[in-house]
Design a protein around this motif. Sequence first.
Motif, PDB file in Angstrom:
ATOM      1  N   VAL A  52     -29.917  60.549   5.191  1.00 54.54           N
ATOM      2  CA  VAL A  52     -29.126  61.432   6.287  1.00 54.54           C
ATOM      3  C   VAL A  52     -29.909  62.082   7.377  1.00 54.54           C
ATOM      4  O   VAL A  52     -29.556  62.356   8.567  1.00 54.54           O
ATOM      5  CB  VAL A  52     -28.409  62.495   5.586  1.00 54.54           C
ATOM      6  N   ARG A  53     -31.238  62.028   7.151  1.00 53.59           N
ATOM      7  CA  ARG A  53     -32.284  62.784   8.327  1.00 53.59           C
ATOM      8  C   ARG A  53     -32.515  61.936   9.378  1.00 53.59           C
ATOM      9  O   ARG A  53     -33.070  62.395  10.393  1.00 53.59           O
ATOM     10  CB  ARG A  53     -33.454  63.065   7.385  1.00 53.59           C
ATOM     11  N   ILE A  54     -32.025  60.406   9.132  1.00 54.06           N
ATOM     12  CA  ILE A  54     -31.961  59.789  10.238  1.00 54.06           C
ATOM     13  C   ILE A  54     -31.300  59.974  11.481  1.00 54.06           C
ATOM     14  O   ILE A  54     -31.665  59.982  12.636  1.00 54.06           O
ATOM     15  CB  ILE A  54     -31.541  58.171   9.817  1.00 54.06           C
ATOM     16  N   MET A  55     -29.986  60.889  11.181  1.00 52.79           N
ATOM     17  CA  MET A  55     -29.430  61.395  12.159  1.00 52.79           C
ATOM     18  C   MET A  55     -29.825  62.392  13.019  1.00 52.79           C
ATOM     19  O   MET A  55     -29.435  62.395  14.216  1.00 52.79           O
ATOM     20  CB  MET A  55     -27.862  61.804  11.588  1.00 52.79           C
ATOM     21  N   PHE A  56     -30.876  63.166  12.388  1.00 56.56           N
ATOM     22  CA  PHE A  56     -31.549  64.122  13.166  1.00 56.56           C
ATOM     23  C   PHE A  56     -32.494  63.692  14.545  1.00 56.56           C
ATOM     24  O   PHE A  56     -32.669  64.245  15.259  1.00 56.56           O
ATOM     25  CB  PHE A  56     -32.671  65.148  12.282  1.00 56.56           C
ATOM     26  N   ILE A  57     -32.676  62.470  14.214  1.00 61.26           N
ATOM     27  CA  ILE A  57     -33.496  61.694  15.473  1.00 61.26           C
ATOM     28  C   ILE A  57     -32.439  60.760  16.124  1.00 61.26           C
ATOM     29  O   ILE A  57     -32.395  61.002  17.425  1.00 61.26           O
ATOM     30  CB  ILE A  57     -34.477  60.890  14.826  1.00 61.26           C
ATOM     31  N   HIS A  58     -31.478  60.133  15.459  1.00 63.71           N
ATOM     32  CA  HIS A  58     -30.733  59.073  16.120  1.00 63.71           C
ATOM     33  C   HIS A  58     -29.829  59.742  17.211  1.00 63.71           C
ATOM     34  O   HIS A  58     -29.638  59.364  18.222  1.00 63.71           O
ATOM     35  CB  HIS A  58     -30.049  58.348  15.348  1.00 63.71           C
ATOM     36  N   VAL A  59     -28.904  60.873  16.773  1.00 62.40           N
ATOM     37  CA  VAL A  59     -27.965  61.256  17.378  1.00 62.40           C
ATOM     38  C   VAL A  59     -28.458  62.057  18.644  1.00 62.40           C
ATOM     39  O   VAL A  59     -27.855  61.819  19.814  1.00 62.40           O
ATOM     40  CB  VAL A  59     -27.159  62.373  16.553  1.00 62.40           C
ATOM     41  N   PRO A  60     -29.546  62.767  18.681  1.00 64.37           N
ATOM     42  CA  PRO A  60     -30.062  63.396  19.938  1.00 64.37           C
ATOM     43  C   PRO A  60     -30.573  62.449  21.005  1.00 64.37           C
ATOM     44  O   PRO A  60     -30.423  62.481  22.054  1.00 64.37           O
ATOM     45  CB  PRO A  60     -30.978  64.351  19.451  1.00 64.37           C
ATOM     46  N   SER A  61     -31.040  61.271  20.426  1.00 67.96           N
ATOM     47  CA  SER A  61     -31.608  60.365  21.273  1.00 67.96           C
ATOM     48  C   SER A  61     -30.499  59.504  22.007  1.00 67.96           C
ATOM     49  O   SER A  61     -30.391  59.264  23.220  1.00 67.96           O
ATOM     50  CB  SER A  61     -32.330  59.186  20.453  1.00 67.96           C
ATOM     51  N   ALA A  62     -29.312  59.206  21.146  1.00 70.15           N
ATOM     52  CA  ALA A  62     -28.180  58.751  21.745  1.00 70.15           C
ATOM     53  C   ALA A  62     -27.558  59.654  22.805  1.00 70.15           C
ATOM     54  O   ALA A  62     -27.275  59.233  23.891  1.00 70.15           O
ATOM     55  CB  ALA A  62     -27.224  58.439  20.763  1.00 70.15           C
ATOM     56  N   TRP A  63     -27.565  60.986  22.537  1.00 70.43           N
ATOM     57  CA  TRP A  63     -26.953  61.951  23.540  1.00 70.43           C
ATOM     58  C   TRP A  63     -27.789  62.109  24.693  1.00 70.43           C
ATOM     59  O   TRP A  63     -27.336  61.992  25.935  1.00 70.43           O
ATOM     60  CB  TRP A  63     -26.745  63.233  23.059  1.00 70.43           C
ATOM     61  N   LEU A  64     -29.108  62.007  24.775  1.00 71.31           N
ATOM     62  CA  LEU A  64     -30.139  61.889  25.879  1.00 71.31           C
ATOM     63  C   LEU A  64     -30.020  60.855  26.563  1.00 71.31           C
ATOM     64  O   LEU A  64     -30.177  60.766  27.908  1.00 71.31           O
ATOM     65  CB  LEU A  64     -31.442  62.199  25.316  1.00 71.31           C
ATOM     66  N   SER A  65     -29.929  59.615  25.922  1.00 68.06           N
ATOM     67  CA  SER A  65     -29.750  58.379  26.794  1.00 68.06           C
ATOM     68  C   SER A  65     -28.445  58.438  27.614  1.00 68.06           C
ATOM     69  O   SER A  65     -28.395  57.935  28.635  1.00 68.06           O
ATOM     70  CB  SER A  65     -29.798  57.182  25.902  1.00 68.06           C
ATOM     71  N   MET A  66     -27.369  58.943  27.163  1.00 70.32           N
ATOM     72  CA  MET A  66     -25.946  58.848  27.790  1.00 70.32           C
ATOM     73  C   MET A  66     -26.360  59.756  29.019  1.00 70.32           C
ATOM     74  O   MET A  66     -25.641  59.676  30.150  1.00 70.32           O
ATOM     75  CB  MET A  66     -25.006  59.230  27.037  1.00 70.32           C
ATOM     76  N   LEU A  67     -26.925  60.911  28.763  1.00 68.28           N
ATOM     77  CA  LEU A  67     -26.962  61.959  29.655  1.00 68.28           C
ATOM     78  C   LEU A  67     -27.923  61.394  30.814  1.00 68.28           C
ATOM     79  O   LEU A  67     -27.676  61.490  32.104  1.00 68.28           O
ATOM     80  CB  LEU A  67     -27.693  63.088  29.275  1.00 68.28           C
TER      81      LEU A  67
END
Length: 94
Positions: A52-67
Amino acid sequence: MALIELANPTRFLSFSGRVQPWLIGATAVLLALGLYLSFFVAPPDYQQGDAVRIMFIHVPSAWLSMLAYGLMAIAALGTLVWRHPLADVTARSA
């Protein structure tokens, strides 16, 4: 200083030059704190375990790229419609 004054490229570059070292330091400290908390303090999930700790990196990276893509679109619109020089700089840096 009013926010509208930062539309002048000379004032904006002067202001950003003064603020940038402080923001870099705050970013480094908060990033290190966040990584420590997410990888060493947060407990594993009861179903997924440590995966589950993969989400700590993956989700903020996805949000940052969309921003970044959204910022590029808005800055490109500002460049094409109003020919503002800072909009072009913003689009290139994003």
